[in-house]
Motif scaffolding. Sequence first.
Motif, PDB file in Angstrom:
ATOM      1  N   MET A  18     -10.654  -4.965   7.742  1.00  0.00           N
ATOM      2  CA  MET A  18     -10.119  -5.572   6.237  1.00  0.00           C
ATOM      3  C   MET A  18      -9.073  -4.178   5.720  1.00  0.00           C
ATOM      4  N   PHE A  19      -9.818  -3.132   5.748  1.00  0.00           N
ATOM      5  CA  PHE A  19      -9.205  -1.831   5.211  1.00  0.00           C
ATOM      6  C   PHE A  19      -7.830  -1.627   5.678  1.00  0.00           C
ATOM      7  N   LYS A  20      -7.411  -1.643   7.422  1.00  0.00           N
ATOM      8  CA  LYS A  20      -6.338  -1.645   7.946  1.00  0.00           C
ATOM      9  C   LYS A  20      -5.405  -2.533   7.787  1.00  0.00           C
ATOM     10  N   LYS A  21      -5.839  -3.998   7.706  1.00  0.00           N
ATOM     11  CA  LYS A  21      -4.669  -5.055   7.385  1.00  0.00           C
ATOM     12  C   LYS A  21      -4.524  -5.241   6.066  1.00  0.00           C
ATOM     13  N   SER A  22      -5.117  -4.807   5.193  1.00  0.00           N
ATOM     14  CA  SER A  22      -4.813  -5.007   3.526  1.00  0.00           C
ATOM     15  C   SER A  22      -3.403  -5.187   3.521  1.00  0.00           C
ATOM     16  N   PRO A  23      -2.875  -5.984   2.654  1.00  0.00           N
ATOM     17  CA  PRO A  23      -1.359  -5.834   1.938  1.00  0.00           C
ATOM     18  C   PRO A  23      -1.238  -4.917   1.102  1.00  0.00           C
ATOM     19  N   ASN A  24      -2.303  -4.465   0.628  1.00  0.00           N
ATOM     20  CA  ASN A  24      -2.076  -3.347  -0.362  1.00  0.00           C
ATOM     21  C   ASN A  24      -2.376  -1.826   0.131  1.00  0.00           C
ATOM     22  N   ASN A  32      -9.668  16.434  -4.167  1.00  0.00           N
ATOM     23  CA  ASN A  32      -8.504  17.080  -4.402  1.00  0.00           C
ATOM     24  C   ASN A  32      -7.266  16.282  -4.281  1.00  0.00           C
ATOM     25  N   GLY A  33      -7.401  15.082  -3.620  1.00  0.00           N
ATOM     26  CA  GLY A  33      -6.557  14.220  -3.402  1.00  0.00           C
ATOM     27  C   GLY A  33      -5.989  14.404  -1.926  1.00  0.00           C
ATOM     28  N   ASP A  34      -6.403  15.336  -1.104  1.00  0.00           N
ATOM     29  CA  ASP A  34      -6.005  15.301   0.132  1.00  0.00           C
ATOM     30  C   ASP A  34      -6.358  14.286   0.988  1.00  0.00           C
ATOM     31  N   ILE A  35      -5.504  13.493   1.661  1.00  0.00           N
ATOM     32  CA  ILE A  35      -5.639  12.349   2.279  1.00  0.00           C
ATOM     33  C   ILE A  35      -6.486  12.250   3.576  1.00  0.00           C
ATOM     34  N   LEU A  36      -7.523  11.617   3.604  1.00  0.00           N
ATOM     35  CA  LEU A  36      -8.429  11.691   4.797  1.00  0.00           C
ATOM     36  C   LEU A  36      -8.072  10.435   5.661  1.00  0.00           C
ATOM     37  N   LEU A  37      -7.963   9.143   4.927  1.00  0.00           N
ATOM     38  CA  LEU A  37      -7.719   7.877   5.849  1.00  0.00           C
ATOM     39  C   LEU A  37      -6.639   6.952   4.765  1.00  0.00           C
ATOM     40  N   LYS A  38      -5.814   6.520   5.634  1.00  0.00           N
ATOM     41  CA  LYS A  38      -4.859   5.619   5.096  1.00  0.00           C
ATOM     42  C   LYS A  38      -4.744   4.269   5.983  1.00  0.00           C
ATOM     43  N   ASN A  40      -2.446   0.509   7.218  1.00  0.00           N
ATOM     44  CA  ASN A  40      -1.269   0.586   7.879  1.00  0.00           C
ATOM     45  C   ASN A  40      -0.118   0.320   6.818  1.00  0.00           C
ATOM     46  N   THR A  41      -0.304  -0.358   5.665  1.00  0.00           N
ATOM     47  CA  THR A  41       0.576  -0.424   4.456  1.00  0.00           C
ATOM     48  C   THR A  41       1.017   0.605   3.980  1.00  0.00           C
ATOM     49  N   PHE A  42       0.127   1.687   3.642  1.00  0.00           N
ATOM     50  CA  PHE A  42       0.459   2.894   3.247  1.00  0.00           C
ATOM     51  C   PHE A  42       1.564   3.777   4.119  1.00  0.00           C
ATOM     52  N   ASN A  43       1.060   3.496   5.538  1.00  0.00           N
ATOM     53  CA  ASN A  43       2.177   4.336   6.389  1.00  0.00           C
ATOM     54  C   ASN A  43       3.320   3.626   6.480  1.00  0.00           C
ATOM     55  N   THR A  44       3.446   2.262   6.321  1.00  0.00           N
ATOM     56  CA  THR A  44       4.734   1.829   6.223  1.00  0.00           C
ATOM     57  C   THR A  44       5.679   2.087   5.128  1.00  0.00           C
ATOM     58  N   LEU A  45       4.985   2.081   3.933  1.00  0.00           N
ATOM     59  CA  LEU A  45       5.834   2.393   2.857  1.00  0.00           C
ATOM     60  C   LEU A  45       5.937   3.939   2.770  1.00  0.00           C
ATOM     61  N   PHE A  46       4.985   4.833   2.888  1.00  0.00           N
ATOM     62  CA  PHE A  46       5.503   6.216   2.912  1.00  0.00           C
ATOM     63  C   PHE A  46       5.543   6.672   4.283  1.00  0.00           C
ATOM     64  N   LYS A  47       6.858   6.630   4.482  1.00  0.00           N
ATOM     65  CA  LYS A  47       7.202   7.071   6.054  1.00  0.00           C
ATOM     66  C   LYS A  47       7.030   8.521   6.138  1.00  0.00           C
ATOM     67  N   GLY A  48       7.184   9.439   5.101  1.00  0.00           N
ATOM     68  CA  GLY A  48       7.053  10.741   5.183  1.00  0.00           C
ATOM     69  C   GLY A  48       5.666  11.262   5.652  1.00  0.00           C
ATOM     70  N   ASN A  49       4.551  10.370   5.486  1.00  0.00           N
ATOM     71  CA  ASN A  49       3.267  10.658   5.726  1.00  0.00           C
ATOM     72  C   ASN A  49       2.829  11.767   4.863  1.00  0.00           C
ATOM     73  N   PRO A  50       2.749  11.583   3.473  1.00  0.00           N
ATOM     74  CA  PRO A  50       2.394  12.901   2.502  1.00  0.00           C
ATOM     75  C   PRO A  50       0.867  12.981   2.818  1.00  0.00           C
ATOM     76  N   SER A  51       0.616  14.439   2.635  1.00  0.00           N
ATOM     77  CA  SER A  51      -0.793  14.773   2.910  1.00  0.00           C
ATOM     78  C   SER A  51      -1.613  14.723   1.561  1.00  0.00           C
ATOM     79  N   ASN A  52      -1.159  14.763   0.449  1.00  0.00           N
ATOM     80  CA  ASN A  52      -1.794  14.476  -0.861  1.00  0.00           C
ATOM     81  C   ASN A  52      -1.458  13.425  -1.706  1.00  0.00           C
ATOM     82  N   ILE A  53      -2.285  12.752  -2.132  1.00  0.00           N
ATOM     83  CA  ILE A  53      -1.999  11.221  -2.980  1.00  0.00           C
ATOM     84  C   ILE A  53      -1.361  11.739  -4.379  1.00  0.00           C
TER      85      ILE A  53
END
Length: 135
Positions: A18-24, A32-38, A40-53
């Motif tokens: 559900m997490f992987k396929k969410s439209p959100n 500290n905001g350092d991304i541990l898990l994201k 598919n939707t996040f990956n599609t929107l944020f192509k630069g793959n930021p490390s901190n939210i």
Amino acid sequence: MKNSECECRCLNEVIYEMFKKSPNAVILSDKNGDILLKNNTFNTLFKGNPSNIFKALNINSKQVISELKIKGEYVIEKISLLLNDCTYYFKANFYFICLKEKEYIALILNNITEPILMAKKIEDDEAMLKKYLME
């Protein structure tokens, strides 16, 4: 393996799907905001793959973290971001999660771009109509 352990593992797999396929866009970060898990939707929107939210959203991390520690959640009703040469609007819901003595921040970004643009179009049309009716 006990039946309850198997059910728990299956439930975890379902939740992860559900997490992987969410439209959100859904993100889990450390405190500290350092991304541990994201997802598919996040990956599609944020192509630069930021490390901190917080850096990705260009928001004040201290304010968000302080609110999260007090209330357990923090909401930004409308945030605009330039992604892939397009402006997107999101509602950002942050949640504070403490598990096994570790602190995490969960973030759900709900894309509200379409309703925002539609409302702007309606406002523009109304202004144009008023202009012609006033002449």
